[in-house]
Design an enzyme around this catalytic site. Structure first.
Site, PDB file in Angstrom:
ATOM      1  N   LYS A 111       0.814  -1.226   0.000  1.00  0.00           N
ATOM      2  CA  LYS A 111       0.000   0.000   0.000  1.00  0.00           C
ATOM      3  C   LYS A 111       0.841   1.266   0.000  1.00  0.00           C
ATOM      4  O   LYS A 111       0.352   2.326  -0.364  1.00  0.00           O
ATOM      5  CB  LYS A 111      -0.957   0.002   1.199  1.00  0.00           C
ATOM      6  N   LYS A 192      -4.571 -10.330  -6.437  1.00  0.00           N
ATOM      7  CA  LYS A 192      -5.753 -10.610  -5.610  1.00  0.00           C
ATOM      8  C   LYS A 192      -6.934  -9.750  -6.067  1.00  0.00           C
ATOM      9  O   LYS A 192      -6.740  -8.575  -6.399  1.00  0.00           O
ATOM     10  CB  LYS A 192      -5.378 -10.259  -4.162  1.00  0.00           C
ATOM     11  N   LYS A 195     -11.050  -4.770  -3.326  1.00  0.00           N
ATOM     12  CA  LYS A 195     -12.015  -3.675  -3.362  1.00  0.00           C
ATOM     13  C   LYS A 195     -11.335  -2.335  -3.630  1.00  0.00           C
ATOM     14  O   LYS A 195     -11.989  -1.379  -3.984  1.00  0.00           O
ATOM     15  CB  LYS A 195     -12.866  -3.632  -2.085  1.00  0.00           C
TER      16      LYS A 195
HETATM   17  P1  TYM Z   1      -9.894  -6.702   4.288  1.00  0.00           P
HETATM   18  O1  TYM Z   1     -10.945  -5.679   4.532  1.00  0.00           O
HETATM   19  O2  TYM Z   1      -8.856  -6.387   3.266  1.00  0.00           O
HETATM   20  O3  TYM Z   1     -10.549  -8.070   3.872  1.00  0.00           O
HETATM   21  C1  TYM Z   1     -11.581  -8.649   4.654  1.00  0.00           C
HETATM   22  C2  TYM Z   1     -11.487 -10.160   4.582  1.00  0.00           C
HETATM   23  O4  TYM Z   1     -11.663 -10.602   3.222  1.00  0.00           O
HETATM   24  C3  TYM Z   1     -10.572 -11.407   2.848  1.00  0.00           C
HETATM   25  N1  TYM Z   1     -10.304 -11.153   1.434  1.00  0.00           N
HETATM   26  C4  TYM Z   1     -10.208 -12.124   0.509  1.00  0.00           C
HETATM   27  N2  TYM Z   1     -10.339 -13.453   0.597  1.00  0.00           N
HETATM   28  C5  TYM Z   1     -10.210 -14.167  -0.544  1.00  0.00           C
HETATM   29  N3  TYM Z   1      -9.939 -13.597  -1.756  1.00  0.00           N
HETATM   30  C6  TYM Z   1      -9.814 -12.259  -1.884  1.00  0.00           C
HETATM   31  N4  TYM Z   1      -9.555 -11.707  -3.061  1.00  0.00           N
HETATM   32  C7  TYM Z   1      -9.959 -11.450  -0.712  1.00  0.00           C
HETATM   33  N5  TYM Z   1      -9.884 -10.113  -0.482  1.00  0.00           N
HETATM   34  C8  TYM Z   1     -10.097  -9.962   0.827  1.00  0.00           C
HETATM   35  C9  TYM Z   1      -9.414 -10.922   3.710  1.00  0.00           C
HETATM   36  O5  TYM Z   1      -8.382 -11.883   3.805  1.00  0.00           O
HETATM   37  C10 TYM Z   1     -10.110 -10.678   5.025  1.00  0.00           C
HETATM   38  O6  TYM Z   1     -10.274 -11.895   5.750  1.00  0.00           O
HETATM   39  N6  TYM Z   1      -6.893  -5.960   8.172  1.00  0.00           N
HETATM   40  C11 TYM Z   1      -8.110  -6.605   7.753  1.00  0.00           C
HETATM   41  C12 TYM Z   1      -9.328  -6.168   8.562  1.00  0.00           C
HETATM   42  C13 TYM Z   1      -9.208  -6.375  10.029  1.00  0.00           C
HETATM   43  C14 TYM Z   1      -9.244  -7.620  10.710  1.00  0.00           C
HETATM   44  C15 TYM Z   1      -9.126  -7.309  12.105  1.00  0.00           C
HETATM   45  C16 TYM Z   1      -9.382  -8.941  10.290  1.00  0.00           C
HETATM   46  C17 TYM Z   1      -9.055  -5.401  10.956  1.00  0.00           C
HETATM   47  N7  TYM Z   1      -9.002  -5.952  12.205  1.00  0.00           N
HETATM   48  C18 TYM Z   1      -9.121  -8.316  13.063  1.00  0.00           C
HETATM   49  C19 TYM Z   1      -9.373  -9.944  11.273  1.00  0.00           C
HETATM   50  C20 TYM Z   1      -9.251  -9.618  12.645  1.00  0.00           C
HETATM   51  C21 TYM Z   1      -8.356  -6.273   6.300  1.00  0.00           C
HETATM   52  O7  TYM Z   1      -7.866  -5.305   5.809  1.00  0.00           O
HETATM   53  O8  TYM Z   1      -9.196  -7.116   5.655  1.00  0.00           O
END
Ligand code: TYM
Length: 327
Positions: A111, A192, A195
């Protein structure tokens, strides 16, 4: 009962990757686990957000959680920003995390790559994520592949705290499914599905209308062969589409291969679009109903109360152990 906690950043509109990699599993896990599902809105502002857009992303994620089947009577559904213990614990853990370990985080590297100025929050982001998790002492953190490193760092930070101040935190395990933990872009199977991508053709949004889904799937990149075969090393594009197919239907890879044997990619792609539509359309209908009912705010208020009741005592105990005076 074992405990799970996870979250999704409210930094954009949710994709099919978020659904398959995260939300679908959240819904299954709530049946058998004490469940906490957060909207990581404080994490969303680690990249600059237009306030009106942030608000609409928060609403969309909350509605999609519930429309996808998260049940506020079974799961605690809450906004990170509505539970003040997260930001407080985030600061405590920022002081425990090392610069070197934060620098190694691939999400930070990706990022911040090529940016002239990078917000400090993007760097300290994983310490806040560690707080999100450790405050609830979950056994499992269900996530997609890309979040594994953050959960491992959470364990390191939790372990360091426990060693310095006495056992307080459970060290959670990441829960990553065998397939679907990394759904790739439709236009480039080396990236990947995300969003935050600037290219709408690369992703399917959970709220994309059926015509848009059909168009995006028909334009999804494939190889120049004809064989519908699961082999990520040599056929990454088709394998990605098959992964989506299997998660949106009851068919295994072998069944999908058999169904389209000798037919090329045309029918496969057509049917794939239909299974995606059939998965998302009922969610989209519930989304609209929920949105017009306005009940989502009651759900989030209830979740905030429940979450704070769990998180606050853990925060106070951590502060006491560190030498703070809790008045
Ligand atoms: P984030 O918002 O990027 O993604 C949310 C969840 O979706 C999964 N994910 C995917 N899985 C499969 N294929 C994809 N293309 C894909 N894109 C996203 C991510 O692996 C995630 O599980 N830092 C985290 C948010 C967070 C969090 C937490 C998660 C904040 N605090 C505590 C777990 C526990 C994040 O940015 O996820």
């Amino acid at each position: 009962m074992k405990k799970v906690l996870s979250g999704i950043q409210t930094s954009g509109r949710l994709t099919l990757g978020n659904y398959i990699g995260a939300i679908k599993n959240f819904v299954e896990l709530q049946e058998t686990h004490e469940s906490y599902y957060m909207l990581a809105d404080l994490h969303a502002i680690t990249v600059q957000q237009e306030p009106a857009a942030l608000r609409s992303y928060i609403e969309e994620v909350a509605l999609l959680y519930v429309a996808s089947g998260l049940d506020p009577d079974r799961s605690t559904i809450f906004l990170q920003s509505s539970v003040p213990s997260h930001a407080e614990m985030g600061w405590l853990l920022t002081t425990i995390a090392y610069l070197g370990e934060l620098e190694r985080m691939t999400q930070f590297k990706d990022k911040s790559f090529g940016k002239e100025s990078v917000g400090a929050g993007l760097f300290t982001y994983p310490a806040l994520q560690a707080a999100d998790i450790l405050l609830y002492n979950p056994d499992l953190v269900p996530i997609g592949e890309d979040q594994k490193q953050h959960v491992e760092l959470t364990r390191d930070i939790g372990h360091r705290f426990n060693t310095r101040y006495g056992e307080l935190f459970t060290l959670p395990e990441p829960l990553i499914q065998k397939t679907g933990a990394r759904i790739m872009s439709l236009d480039d199977a080396s990236k990947k599905m995300s969003k935050s991508s600037p290219t709408p053709a690369s992703y399917i949004l959970m709220l994309d209308p059926p015509e848009v889904i059909r168009k995006k799937v028909s334009r999804a990149v494939t190889d120049s062969g004809r064989e519908v075969k699961y082999d990520p090393a040599t056929k990454p594009e088709i394998s990605n589409l098959m992964t989506i197919y299997t998660h949106c239907s009851n068919l295994t890879f072998a069944e999908i291969e058999a169904k389209y044997e000798g037919q090329g990619y045309g029918n496969f792609k057509k049917d794939l679009a239909e299974v995606i539509v059939a998965t998302l359309l009922p969610i989209q209908q519930r989304y609209e109903e929920l949105r017009s009912s306005g009940s989502i705010y009651d759900i989030l208020r209830k979740g905030a109360k429940e979450a704070e009741a769990v998180a606050r005592p853990v925060l106070l105990e951590a502060k006491k152990r560190m030498g703070f005076i809790n008045l």
